[in-house]
Design an enzyme around this catalytic site. Structure first.
Site, PDB file in Angstrom:
ATOM      1  N   TRP A   1       0.817  -1.227   0.000  1.00 18.29           N
ATOM      2  CA  TRP A   1       0.000   0.000   0.000  1.00 18.29           C
ATOM      3  C   TRP A   1       0.842   1.264   0.000  1.00 18.29           C
ATOM      4  O   TRP A   1       0.338   2.344  -0.234  1.00 18.29           O
ATOM      5  CB  TRP A   1      -0.932   0.008   1.214  1.00 18.29           C
ATOM      6  CG  TRP A   1      -1.990  -1.055   1.192  1.00 18.29           C
ATOM      7  CD1 TRP A   1      -2.154  -2.055   0.264  1.00 18.29           C
ATOM      8  CD2 TRP A   1      -3.052  -1.228   2.142  1.00 18.29           C
ATOM      9  NE1 TRP A   1      -3.236  -2.832   0.578  1.00 18.29           N
ATOM     10  CE2 TRP A   1      -3.807  -2.347   1.728  1.00 18.29           C
ATOM     11  CE3 TRP A   1      -3.418  -0.559   3.305  1.00 18.29           C
ATOM     12  CZ2 TRP A   1      -4.923  -2.800   2.442  1.00 18.29           C
ATOM     13  CZ3 TRP A   1      -4.524  -1.002   4.017  1.00 18.29           C
ATOM     14  CH2 TRP A   1      -5.273  -2.112   3.584  1.00 18.29           C
ATOM     15  N   LYS A   2       2.110   1.154   0.343  1.00 18.02           N
ATOM     16  CA  LYS A   2       3.008   2.315   0.419  1.00 18.02           C
ATOM     17  C   LYS A   2       2.430   3.358   1.380  1.00 18.02           C
ATOM     18  O   LYS A   2       1.823   3.000   2.375  1.00 18.02           O
ATOM     19  CB  LYS A   2       3.265   2.879  -0.987  1.00 18.02           C
ATOM     20  CG  LYS A   2       3.724   1.787  -1.965  1.00 18.02           C
ATOM     21  CD  LYS A   2       4.244   2.323  -3.260  1.00 18.02           C
ATOM     22  CE  LYS A   2       4.675   1.167  -4.147  1.00 18.02           C
ATOM     23  NZ  LYS A   2       5.263   1.600  -5.396  1.00 18.02           N
TER      24      LYS A   2
ATOM     25  N   SER B   1       3.874  -2.086 -11.954  1.00 18.06           N
ATOM     26  CA  SER B   1       2.691  -1.882 -12.804  1.00 18.06           C
ATOM     27  C   SER B   1       1.976  -3.179 -13.164  1.00 18.06           C
ATOM     28  O   SER B   1       1.460  -3.325 -14.277  1.00 18.06           O
ATOM     29  CB  SER B   1       3.069  -1.096 -14.068  1.00 18.06           C
ATOM     30  OG  SER B   1       3.568   0.180 -13.705  1.00 18.06           O
TER      31      SER B   1
ATOM     32  N   GLY C   1       1.579  -2.584  -6.230  1.00 19.04           N
ATOM     33  CA  GLY C   1       1.468  -1.257  -5.629  1.00 19.04           C
ATOM     34  C   GLY C   1       0.110  -0.646  -5.920  1.00 19.04           C
ATOM     35  O   GLY C   1      -0.886  -0.945  -5.256  1.00 19.04           O
ATOM     36  N   GLY C   2       0.060   0.204  -6.936  1.00 13.38           N
ATOM     37  CA  GLY C   2      -1.154   0.958  -7.262  1.00 13.38           C
ATOM     38  C   GLY C   2      -2.421   0.110  -7.321  1.00 13.38           C
ATOM     39  O   GLY C   2      -3.460   0.497  -6.773  1.00 13.38           O
TER      40      GLY C   2
END
Ligand code: PGA
Length: 251
Positions: A10-11, A214, A235-236
């Site tokens: 999630w950063k 990505s 990530g995103g």
């Protein structure tokens, strides 16, 4: 059979209430995912306790995004491995390129962090990967090898059972630019060989190697179809439960 893993990183995203809602949504949708896929959410430190409660007793495991390189004491602002296990963490990510790039994470520190994490009973997701300049200079094999040798060659074959490697080309992180499945497979196979050279083929064959950069529902299938790609560090796309679960459905 190697473990399939889909881990969400999630950063520095979501507030605590948003994070709890996301964790709950992942749990709610996790029944759709085949039982042999290990789902992991790696959340900011502030979220670990409540998100740990949200995933407790479910098939979703909790991970930190980092840990301190010291066990305890006067290290203002740091979070120890014992703190992480006390809130239900099973994993910690270490050596993410953003930490290497922005926070001075060195391989020496990663040895200490890995040592402490394993001793506390945490499993480690160690990130390796080259930046764009290194890729263009065709140094990506050397860069990944050096990162693995500098950190993991300090450990034993037994330790390796609790270590996962995430290959994350820096040029593909958050850029929308994914490595092709062939580019990723080529380096995953190489990484497995680097592990085999030190720890033997059996250890290397059993170790999960994740791709990150990505990764999304639309490209995960192609990546996960590769022989040496055992899952993803996301990530995103991990910030939306549907996308995260969509990726986990891509094996
Ligand atoms: P991304 O990030 O999926 O947003 O590219 C991956 C990661 O940095 O772990």
């Amino acid at each position: 059979m190697r473990k399939h893993i889909v881990a969400g990183n999630w950063k520095m995203n979501t507030t605590v209430p948003e994070g709890i809602a996301l964790a709950e949504a992942v749990v709610a949708k996790s029944a759709e995912v085949p039982a042999d896929v290990q789902l992991i959410i790696a959340t900011p430190f502030t979220h670990l306790y409540p998100c740990g409660k949200a995933v407790e007793g479910t098939r979703v495991a909790l991970s930190a995004e980092n840990c301190a390189d010291k066990a305890k004491g006067a290290y203002t602002g740091e979070i120890s491995v014992d703190m992480l296990t006390s809130v239900g963490c099973e994993y910690t990510i270490l050596g993410h390129s953003e930490r290497r790039q922005y926070y001075g994470e060195t391989d020496e520190k990663l040895v200490e962090k890995t040592r402490l994490a394993l001793a506390a009973g945490l499993k480690v997701i160690l990130c390796v990967g080259e930046n764009l300049e290194e890729r263009e200079a065709e140094k990506h094999f050397d860069v990944c090898k050096t990162q693995i040798v500098n950190v993991l060659y300090n450990f034993t074959a037994e330790d390796m059972k609790n270590i996962v490697i995430a290959y994350e080309p820096v040029w593909a992180i958050g850029t929308g630019k994914t490595a092709t499945a062939e580019q990723a497979e080529e380096i995953h196979a190489f990484i497995r060989k680097v592990v085999a050279d030190k720890f033997g083929a059996e250890v290397a064959d059993e170790m999960s190697i994740l791709y990150g950069g990505s990764c999304k529902p639309s490209n995960a299938k192609e990546l996960f179809a590769m022989a040496d790609i055992d899952g993803g560090l996301i990530g995103g796309a991990a910030l939306k439960a549907d996308d995260f679960i969509g990726i986990a459905l891509s094996f």
